[in-house]
Scaffold this motif. Structure first.
Motif, PDB file in Angstrom:
ATOM      1  N   ALA A 250     -13.283 -26.090  -2.871  1.00  0.00           N
ATOM      2  CA  ALA A 250     -12.686 -26.682  -4.068  1.00  0.00           C
ATOM      3  C   ALA A 250     -13.002 -25.845  -5.304  1.00  0.00           C
ATOM      4  N   LEU A 251     -14.240 -25.365  -5.423  1.00  0.00           N
ATOM      5  CA  LEU A 251     -14.619 -24.542  -6.575  1.00  0.00           C
ATOM      6  C   LEU A 251     -13.847 -23.225  -6.572  1.00  0.00           C
ATOM      7  N   LEU A 252     -13.709 -22.603  -5.409  1.00  0.00           N
ATOM      8  CA  LEU A 252     -12.990 -21.338  -5.334  1.00  0.00           C
ATOM      9  C   LEU A 252     -11.500 -21.538  -5.630  1.00  0.00           C
ATOM     10  N   ALA A 253     -10.932 -22.636  -5.158  1.00  0.00           N
ATOM     11  CA  ALA A 253      -9.513 -22.901  -5.419  1.00  0.00           C
ATOM     12  C   ALA A 253      -9.256 -23.075  -6.916  1.00  0.00           C
ATOM     13  N   ARG A 254     -10.194 -23.668  -7.637  1.00  0.00           N
ATOM     14  CA  ARG A 254     -10.045 -23.828  -9.089  1.00  0.00           C
ATOM     15  C   ARG A 254     -10.254 -22.503  -9.816  1.00  0.00           C
ATOM     16  N   THR A 255     -11.089 -21.652  -9.264  1.00  0.00           N
ATOM     17  CA  THR A 255     -11.430 -20.397  -9.923  1.00  0.00           C
ATOM     18  C   THR A 255     -10.404 -19.303  -9.638  1.00  0.00           C
ATOM     19  N   ASP A 256     -10.004 -19.192  -8.377  1.00  0.00           N
ATOM     20  CA  ASP A 256      -9.131 -18.086  -7.950  1.00  0.00           C
ATOM     21  C   ASP A 256      -8.339 -18.565  -6.733  1.00  0.00           C
ATOM     22  N   PRO A 257      -7.205 -19.211  -6.930  1.00  0.00           N
ATOM     23  CA  PRO A 257      -6.440 -19.785  -5.807  1.00  0.00           C
ATOM     24  C   PRO A 257      -6.063 -18.765  -4.741  1.00  0.00           C
ATOM     25  N   ASP A 258      -5.752 -17.524  -5.147  1.00  0.00           N
ATOM     26  CA  ASP A 258      -5.391 -16.515  -4.159  1.00  0.00           C
ATOM     27  C   ASP A 258      -6.566 -16.202  -3.238  1.00  0.00           C
ATOM     28  N   GLY A 387     -12.298 -18.587 -17.086  1.00  0.00           N
ATOM     29  CA  GLY A 387     -11.349 -19.593 -16.627  1.00  0.00           C
ATOM     30  C   GLY A 387     -11.452 -20.881 -17.421  1.00  0.00           C
ATOM     31  N   ASP A 388     -10.342 -21.534 -17.604  1.00  0.00           N
ATOM     32  CA  ASP A 388     -10.310 -22.816 -18.300  1.00  0.00           C
ATOM     33  C   ASP A 388     -10.523 -23.955 -17.297  1.00  0.00           C
ATOM     34  N   GLY A 389     -11.221 -24.971 -17.759  1.00  0.00           N
ATOM     35  CA  GLY A 389     -11.377 -26.164 -16.949  1.00  0.00           C
ATOM     36  C   GLY A 389     -12.379 -26.049 -15.820  1.00  0.00           C
ATOM     37  N   LEU A 390     -13.183 -24.984 -15.785  1.00  0.00           N
ATOM     38  CA  LEU A 390     -14.197 -24.829 -14.748  1.00  0.00           C
ATOM     39  C   LEU A 390     -15.524 -25.407 -15.230  1.00  0.00           C
ATOM     40  N   PRO A 391     -16.411 -25.794 -14.307  1.00  0.00           N
ATOM     41  CA  PRO A 391     -17.719 -26.323 -14.724  1.00  0.00           C
ATOM     42  C   PRO A 391     -18.450 -25.334 -15.629  1.00  0.00           C
ATOM     43  N   ALA A 392     -19.071 -25.848 -16.671  1.00  0.00           N
ATOM     44  CA  ALA A 392     -19.737 -24.981 -17.646  1.00  0.00           C
ATOM     45  C   ALA A 392     -20.840 -24.148 -16.997  1.00  0.00           C
ATOM     46  N   GLY A 393     -21.592 -24.754 -16.079  1.00  0.00           N
ATOM     47  CA  GLY A 393     -22.661 -24.013 -15.416  1.00  0.00           C
ATOM     48  C   GLY A 393     -22.143 -22.840 -14.607  1.00  0.00           C
ATOM     49  N   TRP A 394     -21.040 -23.037 -13.923  1.00  0.00           N
ATOM     50  CA  TRP A 394     -20.426 -21.971 -13.127  1.00  0.00           C
ATOM     51  C   TRP A 394     -19.937 -20.848 -14.035  1.00  0.00           C
ATOM     52  N   ARG A 395     -19.334 -21.215 -15.165  1.00  0.00           N
ATOM     53  CA  ARG A 395     -18.841 -20.196 -16.090  1.00  0.00           C
ATOM     54  C   ARG A 395     -20.005 -19.388 -16.667  1.00  0.00           C
ATOM     55  N   LEU A 397     -23.118 -18.910 -15.394  1.00  0.00           N
ATOM     56  CA  LEU A 397     -23.743 -18.075 -14.369  1.00  0.00           C
ATOM     57  C   LEU A 397     -22.838 -16.914 -13.976  1.00  0.00           C
ATOM     58  N   ALA A 398     -21.524 -17.178 -13.886  1.00  0.00           N
ATOM     59  CA  ALA A 398     -20.591 -16.110 -13.541  1.00  0.00           C
ATOM     60  C   ALA A 398     -20.603 -15.014 -14.603  1.00  0.00           C
ATOM     61  N   GLY A 399     -20.658 -15.413 -15.866  1.00  0.00           N
ATOM     62  CA  GLY A 399     -20.721 -14.422 -16.929  1.00  0.00           C
ATOM     63  C   GLY A 399     -21.983 -13.576 -16.839  1.00  0.00           C
ATOM     64  N   GLN A 400     -23.096 -14.219 -16.516  1.00  0.00           N
ATOM     65  CA  GLN A 400     -24.342 -13.474 -16.376  1.00  0.00           C
ATOM     66  C   GLN A 400     -24.288 -12.505 -15.202  1.00  0.00           C
ATOM     67  N   GLN A 401     -23.749 -12.971 -14.085  1.00  0.00           N
ATOM     68  CA  GLN A 401     -23.631 -12.112 -12.914  1.00  0.00           C
ATOM     69  C   GLN A 401     -22.687 -10.938 -13.185  1.00  0.00           C
ATOM     70  N   PHE A 402     -21.594 -11.218 -13.888  1.00  0.00           N
ATOM     71  CA  PHE A 402     -20.665 -10.142 -14.215  1.00  0.00           C
ATOM     72  C   PHE A 402     -21.359  -9.060 -15.031  1.00  0.00           C
ATOM     73  N   GLU A 403     -22.073  -9.461 -16.061  1.00  0.00           N
ATOM     74  CA  GLU A 403     -22.755  -8.481 -16.915  1.00  0.00           C
ATOM     75  C   GLU A 403     -23.789  -7.696 -16.119  1.00  0.00           C
ATOM     76  N   ARG A 404     -24.429  -8.354 -15.167  1.00  0.00           N
ATOM     77  CA  ARG A 404     -25.482  -7.700 -14.386  1.00  0.00           C
ATOM     78  C   ARG A 404     -24.905  -6.667 -13.424  1.00  0.00           C
ATOM     79  N   PHE A 405     -23.807  -7.013 -12.754  1.00  0.00           N
ATOM     80  CA  PHE A 405     -23.326  -6.170 -11.674  1.00  0.00           C
ATOM     81  C   PHE A 405     -22.216  -5.214 -12.073  1.00  0.00           C
TER      82      PHE A 405
END
Length: 448
Positions: A250-258, A387-395, A397-405
């Motif tokens: 469900a989380l992946l479908a909201r983040t990136d349906p493809d 992404g819009d409408g995603l859980p704030a915690g996921w957004r 953490l994803a931003g932190q991971q993006f900057e790191r990697f």
């Protein structure tokens, strides 16, 4: 193994790590062709060994080969599903690398079980006695029956009922164990009766199952598990796995349906593993033929090159962890398939390199695999962070991971493009990866 060349558009989408309606089936067909080549290699090895001091294992192999051919004539799709099954690949890798003698013959006996499973799925009648080590009949893709006998007789007349009993026992109306074959078109499904039968359990949505039963869900020697081991079958563990799987989808479908659709198509088995000897804090051991995951250190995920479609993992602590593991491991499988089609790097190089996500030095193959899997994750994390409408915690953490990697992937791509071990195809593919990597750092918003 020959295939039509990939189109330039498909190669670009694969290099961008984006799901592609043409690329994914192409890679799948290539993997199936390779599986057939491995079976032919096994057949040749058996032919060379049949005149040895122990002809019995080779004669049984011939009988099972004939049964499989008969089943394939009736229902080729049913047999193809068994040949392509991820754990069949793990078994093939083990038996082809086994030394001549008892080790090879013990592994070869599993071919009888595969032939029986394929014949049942094809509704092809037979009456066979086969080895059931430890008193367990493990039917690939279906489940496990505890017979208590080291050799077991299986009688199937092509109808709804499979009768199973100890080897040498006369066939009676009431055989000790019974499996039921579903009606309708092949491939058939098997349904057991009684407490001795343990079925594979489907995960919610899609076709994936939780496989804590198959004897070849992990390599017999533990290769690629970095000290971890296969989790035993447990009825109590399933609800936690099913819930985590459903939440992650469900989380992946909201983040990136493809990507969600790609994962649904690509992942056939989720194989639970349990921690063994802890891996180093920022590294995972990688043995030949394995492609371990890497994020985060407390969570383990791995893909076996011989078993695309199976993801080995400890129970993730959150849906986010499982999303990351699935995306990471699926891309290891995609790159391994592409490398088998058109080699990206030359074997045998001794040079090793440091990459940001590992503490140990990596050969060029490991740098390439890691760069590709982490490029897929940086693409995912960028979409999640913006992404819009995603859980704030996921957004967050994803931003932190993006900057790191993001920078680490860029450094790894630089290593690849300066290496003299890449083939022309490998260099071109890495260049396309770098183009996508640059775009992730230069633009904002979702990208297709």
């Amino acid at each position: 193994m020959t295939s039509a060349p990939l189109s330039d558009t498909t190669l670009t989408r694969l290099a961008r790590t984006r799901p592609d309606p043409a690329g994914t089936p192409y890679l799948g067909a290539a993997l199936r062709a390779r599986r057939r080549l491995l079976l032919k290699a096994l057949r040749l090895r058996v032919d060379r060994g049949r005149d040895g001091p122990r002809p019995e294992p080779y004669a049984r192999f011939d009988t099972s080969w004939a049964l499989l051919e008969r089943a394939e004539r009736d229902h080729p799709g049913a047999v193809r599903a068994l040949v392509d099954y991820p754990t069949t690949g793990t078994w093939l890798a083990a038996v082809l690398s086994a030394p001549e003698g008892p080790d090879f013959e013990a592994l070869l006996a599993h071919w009888d079980t595969l032939a029986v499973a394929a014949a049942l799925r094809a509704r092809c009648p037979f009456d066979r006695e086969i080895a059931t080590p430890g008193g367990v009949l493990a039917l690939t893709g279906a489940g496990r029956l505890r017979t208590g006998a080291e050799r077991t007789r299986i009688h199937y007349d092509g109808g709804r009922t499979v009768r199973i009993g100890p080897a040498g026992a006369p066939l009676r109306r009431a055989f000790p164990y019974v499996l039921l074959v579903t009606a309708g078109p092949a491939p058939a499904r098997l349904r057991g009766t009684g407490p001795q039968w343990s079925p594979l359990r489907a995960l919610p949505g899609g076709r994936a199952v939780l496989d804590d039963l198959d004897p070849y869900r992990v390599p017999p020697d533990g290769t690629g598990l970095a000290g971890h081991r296969a989790a035993g079958h447990s009825a109590d563990a399933y609800p936690a796995w099913a819930a985590r799987w459903q939440e992650a989808r469900a989380l992946l479908a909201r983040t990136d349906p493809d990507r969600a659709r790609e994962i649904t198509r690509a992942v056939r088995l989720l194989v639970p593993v349990t921690p063994g000897t802890p891996a180093p804090a920022t590294a995972r051991a990688q043995a030949p033929g394995s492609v371990p995951g890497s994020v985060p250190a407390r969570h383990f995920g791995a893909t076996l090159a011989a078993a695309p479609g199976a993801v080995l993992t400890t129970l993730p602590a959150s849906p986010r962890e499982l999303v990351e593991t699935l995306v990471h491991e699926v891309h290891h499988g995609k790159l391994a398939a592409l490398h088998a089609l058109a080699p990206l790097y030359r074997p045998g190089g001794r040079a090793v390199y440091r990459v940001g996500w590992r503490a140990d030095e990596r050969p060029v193959s490991g740098v390439y695999q890691g760069a590709y899997a982490h490029l897929a994750l940086t693409d995912l994390w960028r979409r999640a962070a913006e992404g819009d409408g995603l859980p704030a915690g996921w957004r967050t953490l994803a931003g932190q991971q993006f900057e790191r990697f993001h920078d680490q992937v860029g450094e790894a791509l630089g290593i690849l493009l300066q290496s003299d071990q890449l083939t022309d195809s490998g260099r071109e593919f890495a260049e396309r990866m770098r183009t996508h990597h640059v775009s992730l750092g230069a633009t904002r918003g979702a990208r297709r």
